[in-house]
Design an enzyme around this catalytic site. Structure first.
Site, PDB file in Angstrom:
ATOM      1  N   ASP A 115       0.852  -1.179   0.000  1.00 31.86           N
ATOM      2  CA  ASP A 115       0.000   0.000   0.000  1.00 31.86           C
ATOM      3  C   ASP A 115       0.892   1.235   0.000  1.00 31.86           C
ATOM      4  O   ASP A 115       2.105   1.158   0.199  1.00 31.86           O
ATOM      5  CB  ASP A 115      -0.920   0.002   1.225  1.00 31.86           C
ATOM      6  CG  ASP A 115      -2.146   0.896   1.045  1.00 31.86           C
ATOM      7  OD1 ASP A 115      -2.307   1.451  -0.055  1.00 31.86           O
ATOM      8  OD2 ASP A 115      -2.932   1.034   1.988  1.00 31.86           O
TER       9      ASP A 115
ATOM     10  N   GLU B 154       1.757   3.893  -3.925  1.00 28.94           N
ATOM     11  CA  GLU B 154       1.287   2.507  -4.038  1.00 28.94           C
ATOM     12  C   GLU B 154       2.225   1.675  -4.909  1.00 28.94           C
ATOM     13  O   GLU B 154       2.558   0.533  -4.576  1.00 28.94           O
ATOM     14  CB  GLU B 154      -0.131   2.503  -4.601  1.00 28.94           C
ATOM     15  CG  GLU B 154      -1.165   3.004  -3.606  1.00 28.94           C
ATOM     16  CD  GLU B 154      -2.487   3.387  -4.258  1.00 28.94           C
ATOM     17  OE1 GLU B 154      -3.480   3.535  -3.525  1.00 28.94           O
ATOM     18  OE2 GLU B 154      -2.532   3.554  -5.501  1.00 28.94           O
TER      19      GLU B 154
ATOM     20  N   ASP C  45      -5.187  -2.976  -2.423  1.00 31.98           N
ATOM     21  CA  ASP C  45      -6.518  -2.378  -2.526  1.00 31.98           C
ATOM     22  C   ASP C  45      -6.572  -1.272  -3.580  1.00 31.98           C
ATOM     23  O   ASP C  45      -7.576  -0.574  -3.713  1.00 31.98           O
ATOM     24  CB  ASP C  45      -6.993  -1.841  -1.169  1.00 31.98           C
ATOM     25  CG  ASP C  45      -6.091  -0.760  -0.607  1.00 31.98           C
ATOM     26  OD1 ASP C  45      -5.700   0.155  -1.354  1.00 31.98           O
ATOM     27  OD2 ASP C  45      -5.779  -0.821   0.597  1.00 31.98           O
TER      28      ASP C  45
ATOM     29  N   ASP D 103      -1.403  -0.879   5.076  1.00 36.03           N
ATOM     30  CA  ASP D 103      -1.815   0.508   5.265  1.00 36.03           C
ATOM     31  C   ASP D 103      -1.124   1.109   6.500  1.00 36.03           C
ATOM     32  O   ASP D 103      -0.662   2.258   6.473  1.00 36.03           O
ATOM     33  CB  ASP D 103      -3.333   0.583   5.415  1.00 36.03           C
ATOM     34  CG  ASP D 103      -3.813   1.999   5.694  1.00 36.03           C
ATOM     35  OD1 ASP D 103      -3.751   2.841   4.782  1.00 36.03           O
ATOM     36  OD2 ASP D 103      -4.251   2.265   6.833  1.00 36.03           O
TER      37      ASP D 103
ATOM     38  N   HIS E 212      28.032  19.559  -6.069  1.00 38.73           N
ATOM     39  CA  HIS E 212      27.887  20.895  -6.657  1.00 38.73           C
ATOM     40  C   HIS E 212      27.680  20.828  -8.170  1.00 38.73           C
ATOM     41  O   HIS E 212      28.001  19.825  -8.820  1.00 38.73           O
ATOM     42  CB  HIS E 212      29.150  21.720  -6.362  1.00 38.73           C
ATOM     43  CG  HIS E 212      30.393  21.118  -6.993  1.00 38.73           C
ATOM     44  ND1 HIS E 212      30.728  21.315  -8.317  1.00 38.73           N
ATOM     45  CD2 HIS E 212      31.345  20.311  -6.478  1.00 38.73           C
ATOM     46  CE1 HIS E 212      31.845  20.676  -8.592  1.00 38.73           C
ATOM     47  NE2 HIS E 212      32.249  20.033  -7.486  1.00 38.73           N
TER      48      HIS E 212
ATOM     49  N   GLU F  24      36.818  19.416  -1.180  1.00 41.59           N
ATOM     50  CA  GLU F  24      37.458  18.447  -2.074  1.00 41.59           C
ATOM     51  C   GLU F  24      38.904  18.225  -1.639  1.00 41.59           C
ATOM     52  O   GLU F  24      39.495  19.031  -0.902  1.00 41.59           O
ATOM     53  CB  GLU F  24      37.386  18.975  -3.520  1.00 41.59           C
ATOM     54  CG  GLU F  24      37.973  18.066  -4.588  1.00 41.59           C
ATOM     55  CD  GLU F  24      37.316  16.688  -4.630  1.00 41.59           C
ATOM     56  OE1 GLU F  24      37.684  15.857  -3.764  1.00 41.59           O
ATOM     57  OE2 GLU F  24      36.464  16.447  -5.503  1.00 41.59           O
TER      58      GLU F  24
END
Length: 386
Positions: free
Chosen positions: A10, A51, A76, A130, A195, A273
């Protein structure tokens, strides 16, 4: 013929589209014992997207339990059942993409000797899935083997919880501090954003923390804006911190992302970096031609550093420390940084050896999401999404 299993799935959205999440579980068809249950948040999405996401999660869990199983999917959602059965057309692009993912899972099961059929059930018969979808909408992630397949197959009513779970380990080893009990609560969520490009990026020039520090070019600015939209969509209005490296391209990208989610960016230079020393600004083509052995050492030897620069080991030490601080803060944090720091975090969490770390991709403007629990266990939700 493999095992006989049931998938109940669900999904829901508080707003449609709104804050969304999915839930799914796998049962042994003979004993009705629950073997696996899962849930996850999806950011802002529609009911139907949620779903489909629940369906895909359930099918992937089946492959972990028994890829050759005979499976009945019970949902469902009339729409998903009819579309997967091929009786209704799929017009919405997001659902078409997810339906293709689901069919890829069906194909994998079929190749392993399994089979899948779809059954529509009334909502009141899908309460377990659910409830799990509401867990996902609440922002919690669940990925848990509830019973060992062997115990359920033997009809044992009270099986011990399995330790073969990908998320929860029977004897977890904390990664970030003192010994803590296994944690099944809400994890710390970290969204790693690379970036956008600069002119150095386009020219394949090394550009570390000691280099020229260029700004984003027009393409990089567009990538930053796209990353900001994607981040806002993913968070669905949930609050998050934004942390950037100290380099200009990361701070500029981080400012755009922070504006998109209503946050104020913070700077942590430990996410910078790698410093490439005397090679900062050099093109990869020139290094391949003129310094092939040294370039191979920089790539393959974690202790190798250029004069004036730092080694991969030194980079990893500061990045992992910075990541540890983010995890310790809890909640959700968006970290805007660079390719190598993102590689370091993923290699650290997945225990990937240095010789294969370059197989991890992180394109400019891409998003990579990880979740870390207090006991040190972690889950990589997705990588390199643009």
């Amino acid at each position: 013929m493999g095992r006989a299993l049931i998938v109940e799935a669900d999904g829901g959205s508080r707003g449609n589209p709104g804050v969304a999440g999915y839930g799914a579980l796998v049962r042994d068809r003979r004993t009705r014992a629950v073997l696996w249950e899962g849930a996850a948040p999806l950011g802002k999405a529609s009911n139907n997207v949620a779903e489909y996401s629940g369906l895909i999660a359930g099918l992937r869990a089946v492959r972990r339990i028994d890829p050759g199983a005979d499976v009945e999917v019970r949902m469902d959602s009339k729409l998903v059942v009819e579309q997967m059965a091929g009786r209704w057309k799929i017009k919405h692009e997001d659902m078409r993409r997810l339906a293709l993912e689901a069919r890829d899972e069906l194909a994998e099961l079929s190749r392993a000797g399994g089979s899948v059929r779809f059954t529509w059930i009334p909502r009141e018969e899908n309460k377990a899935a659910d409830a799990l979808s509401n867990t996902g909408m609440d922002g919690r992630t669940v990925d848990r083997m509830v019973r060992s397949p062997q115990a359920a197959d033997a009809g044992v009513d009270e099986a011990v919880e399995a330790a073969a779970d990908e998320i929860i380990d029977a004897e977890p080893t904390p990664s970030f501090g003192a010994e803590v009990p296994p944690d099944l609560g809400a994890p710390t969520r970290v969204l790693l954003v690379r970036h956008g490009v600069t002119d150095f990026t386009v020219a394949s020039r090394l550009d570390g923390r000691g280099g020229a520090d260029p700004s984003l070019n027009a393409t990089g600015q567009a990538q930053a804006e796209a990353a900001g939209r994607a981040t806002a969509h993913l968070l669905g209005g949930s609050p998050a911190r934004v942390v950037t490296s100290s380099l200009t391209r990361a701070r500029e990208t981080g400012a755009v992302v922070a504006h998109a989610i209503g946050a104020t960016p913070e700077v942590d230079a430990d996410f910078d970096e790698q410093d490439f020393g005397d090679w900062d600004g050099a093109t990869i083509a020139d290094l391949v031609r003129d310094h092939p052995d040294e370039l191979a050492a920089l790539r393959n030897d974690p202790a190798y550093a250029r004069p004036g620069g730092e080694s991969h080991e030194e980079l990893a030490a500061r990045v992992i420390a910075a990541f540890g601080r983010v995890v310790a803060a809890g909640g959700t944090t968006v970290v805007v940084c660079h390719r190598k720091p993102i590689m370091v975090v993923l290699a650290h969490l997945l225990q990937i050896p240095h010789e294969t770390v370059w197989r991890l991709a992180a394109a400019p403007g891409s998003l990579t999401a990880v979740e870390v629990w207090a006991d040190g266990n972690a889950s990589i939700a997705f990588t390199n999404r643009t």
